[in-house]
Design an enzyme around this catalytic site. Structure first.
Site, PDB file in Angstrom:
ATOM      1  N   GLY A  11     -59.387  19.958 -42.291  1.00 37.82           N
ATOM      2  CA  GLY A  11     -59.538  18.719 -41.533  1.00 37.82           C
ATOM      3  C   GLY A  11     -60.970  18.454 -41.099  1.00 37.82           C
ATOM      4  O   GLY A  11     -61.446  17.311 -41.151  1.00 37.82           O
TER       5      GLY A  11
ATOM      6  N   ASP B 116     -60.353  31.434 -42.884  1.00 45.18           N
ATOM      7  CA  ASP B 116     -59.021  31.392 -42.296  1.00 45.18           C
ATOM      8  C   ASP B 116     -58.217  32.565 -42.849  1.00 45.18           C
ATOM      9  O   ASP B 116     -58.470  33.026 -43.976  1.00 45.18           O
ATOM     10  CB  ASP B 116     -58.315  30.066 -42.627  1.00 45.18           C
ATOM     11  CG  ASP B 116     -57.219  29.731 -41.625  1.00 45.18           C
ATOM     12  OD1 ASP B 116     -57.409  28.792 -40.841  1.00 45.18           O
ATOM     13  OD2 ASP B 116     -56.182  30.414 -41.618  1.00 45.18           O
TER      14      ASP B 116
ATOM     15  N   GLU C   2     -63.353  38.640 -36.872  1.00 42.79           N
ATOM     16  CA  GLU C   2     -63.866  39.932 -36.418  1.00 42.79           C
ATOM     17  C   GLU C   2     -64.348  40.797 -37.575  1.00 42.79           C
ATOM     18  O   GLU C   2     -65.137  41.738 -37.371  1.00 42.79           O
ATOM     19  CB  GLU C   2     -62.787  40.711 -35.652  1.00 42.79           C
ATOM     20  CG  GLU C   2     -62.016  39.919 -34.620  1.00 42.79           C
ATOM     21  CD  GLU C   2     -60.762  39.309 -35.204  1.00 42.79           C
ATOM     22  OE1 GLU C   2     -59.660  39.881 -35.003  1.00 42.79           O
ATOM     23  OE2 GLU C   2     -60.885  38.246 -35.854  1.00 42.79           O
TER      24      GLU C   2
ATOM     25  N   CYS D 258     -53.834  27.625 -31.576  1.00 40.87           N
ATOM     26  CA  CYS D 258     -53.455  26.956 -30.329  1.00 40.87           C
ATOM     27  C   CYS D 258     -52.260  27.606 -29.644  1.00 40.87           C
ATOM     28  O   CYS D 258     -51.975  27.310 -28.482  1.00 40.87           O
ATOM     29  CB  CYS D 258     -53.140  25.489 -30.598  1.00 40.87           C
ATOM     30  SG  CYS D 258     -51.712  25.233 -31.700  1.00 40.87           S
TER      31      CYS D 258
END
Length: 350
Positions: A13, A32, A56, A77
Site C-alpha cells: 500500500g 515483511d 530484528e 496493529c
C-alpha cells in the site's frame, strides 16, 4: 531520487501511495514476514527487492548500506485493536517496531530524513506510541500526528487510522506538539487524480429508481470532519466492478445468520463500514454488504475493496491467492489515497 524502505510492507500500500504522488523514488527494500503478502507484493512490483525477514534479523550494517531517505511503516496493529487483548509492548508482534526504535534508529549514522507511520485508531494511547514520540524527539525529528478516514475526503469507506509524519531537523527543537489533528489540507491535486482513476459512472434509469438516500453521516464509525463538499462525494457505484456478481452472493444459510447484524448498502451509497481481515468469515463489524439491482445480497469482491482503498486499477491478486486470503490481506492494508495525501504534505513542508 528518494530511497525508500517499506517496513511491514504487506501487499504494498505504501508503494502504491508513492506512485500516486508522482514522487521520483526507488524501493530499496520491502520487508515483511508474511509470505502470502510478499507473494502479492512481488507479483505487482516485480522489480522491488522483497525480503521475507523479521526486522530484528537485519543487521545495523545493512541499514547503513541502505542509507534510506524515508522509512514507510505500518507495524502490526493487533496489539492495539479493540478486538484484541491490547497487550501493547508485551505482545511479541511489536518486537520489530521496538527494535527499530530502541536499537536501529538510535545507532544508525545514516538516519532517514523522513518517517511515515500508519496504525489503527487507539495506537495513540499505547506505550508503543509513547516510545515512538520519545525516540523521534531524542533524535531531532519534527512530527505531526493525525486521525484520518477516507470518508472525510468523499471516498465512501470509513477506515479511521492513526498517522504520523516526521522529518529530521538540523537543530534540536524544544517544542513538540502532542495534538492529534483530524483534518488536513493540500489534498485537491490527489483528489482530482483519484476522480480520474475512478470517474463517476452514469446511473441507468433502473439504478436511479433504486435510489437510497444514503449520505455521508456519523453512521460511519468515527467519520470525523468531512473535508469535501457534499457534491464532491463519490458513490459506491464508481468503485464496483459490476452491480451483479453471483459468485459472491450470500446463500440462504448465510442470509439467515447475517442479515440482521449486517450493514447493507446500494450503488448509491456514499459510505460503507470498515472492511476487516475477517470479512467473508464473520458478519458483524467486518464490513458492509451490497444489495444488487436484482435485490440479491452479496459480498464486495476483493478487487472492489482494493478499489475503495484506492489501489491502482491494474493492481491484481495472483490466481493462487484465495478470496479468503485476499480479504485478510486487504483488512490489514491501508488507504492509498490518505497515505498519498500525507506524503504530499510531508514533502511540501520540506
Amino acid at each position: 531520487m528518494l530511497r525508500a524502505v517499506e517496513l511491514f510492507s504487506g501487499i504494498g500500500g505504501m508503494h502504491c501511495a508513492l506512485d500516486f504522488t508522482d514522487l521520483i523514488y526507488e524501493i530499496i527494500a520491502a520487508i515483511d514476514i508474511n509470505p502470502t503478502a510478499n507473494l502479492v507484493y512481488a507479483s505487482n512490483f516485480p522489480n522491488a527487492p522483497v525480503m521475507n525477514r523479521t526486522i530484528e534479523g537485519i543487521s545495523l550494517n545493512q541499514w547503513e548500506k541502505w542509507n534510506a531517505d524515508i522509512w514507510l511503516m505500518s507495524p502490526p496493529c493487533q496489539p492495539f485493536t479493540r478486538q484484541g487483548k491490547q497487550e501493547d509492548l508485551n505482545d511479541r508482534r511489536t518486537d520489530g517496531f521496538v527494535h527499530l526504535m530502541k536499537i536501529i534508529l538510535p545507532q544508525l549514522k545514516a538516519k532517514p530524513k523522513y518517517i511515515l507511520l500508519e496504525n489503527v485508531s487507539g495506537f495513540e494511547y499505547s506505550q508503543a506510541h509513547q516510545l515512538l514520540l520519545d525516540t523521534l524527539q531524542a533524535h531531532n525529528y519534527y512530527y505531526e500526528q493525525y486521525l484520518l478516514s477516507p470518508i472525510q475526503f468523499g471516498i465512501p469507506n470509513s477506515r479511521l487510522r492513526f498517522y504520523l509524519i516526521a522529518k529530521q531537523q538540523e537543530k534540536p527543537t524544544d517544542t513538540y506538539s502532542s495534538s492529534i489533528l483530524t483534518r488536513i489540507s493540500n489534498f485537491e491535486r490527489l483528489y482530482n487524480k483519484l476522480r480520474q482513476q475512478f470517474p463517476s459512472k452514469d446511473l441507468s434509469l433502473e439504478e436511479n429508481s433504486f435510489y437510497e438516500n444514503d449520505q455521508i453521516t456519523d453512521r460511519c464509525s468515527h467519520s470525523s470532519e468531512i473535508l469535501v463538499q457534499p457534491d464532491q462525494s463519490i458513490y459506491i457505484n464508481d468503485f464496483l466492478i459490476s452491480n451483479e456478481n453471483q459468485d459472491f452472493e450470500l446463500n440462504e444459510k448465510q442470509l439467515e445468520r447475517g442479515l440482521h447484524v449486517c450493514d447493507i448498502i446500494t450503488c448509491h451509497a456514499k459510505r460503507s463500514f470498515c472492511f476487516t481481515k475477517s470479512y467473508g468469515k464473520y458478519f458483524e463489524g467486518t464490513g458492509s454488504l451490497f444489495r444488487t439491482l436484482s435485490n440479491r445480497i452479496r459480498y464486495f469482491t476483493p478487487k472492489e475493496i482494493a478499489n475503495l482503498h484506492c489501489f491502482p486499477l491494474n493492481y491484481q491478486f495472483p490466481e493462487q491467492i484465495t478470496t479468503r486470503q485476499a480479504y485478510s490481506l486487504l483488512g490489514n492494508s491501508l488507504s492509498v489515497f490518505v497515505v498519498g495525501v500525507l506524503l504530499e504534505n510531508l514533502f511540501e513542508r520540506s
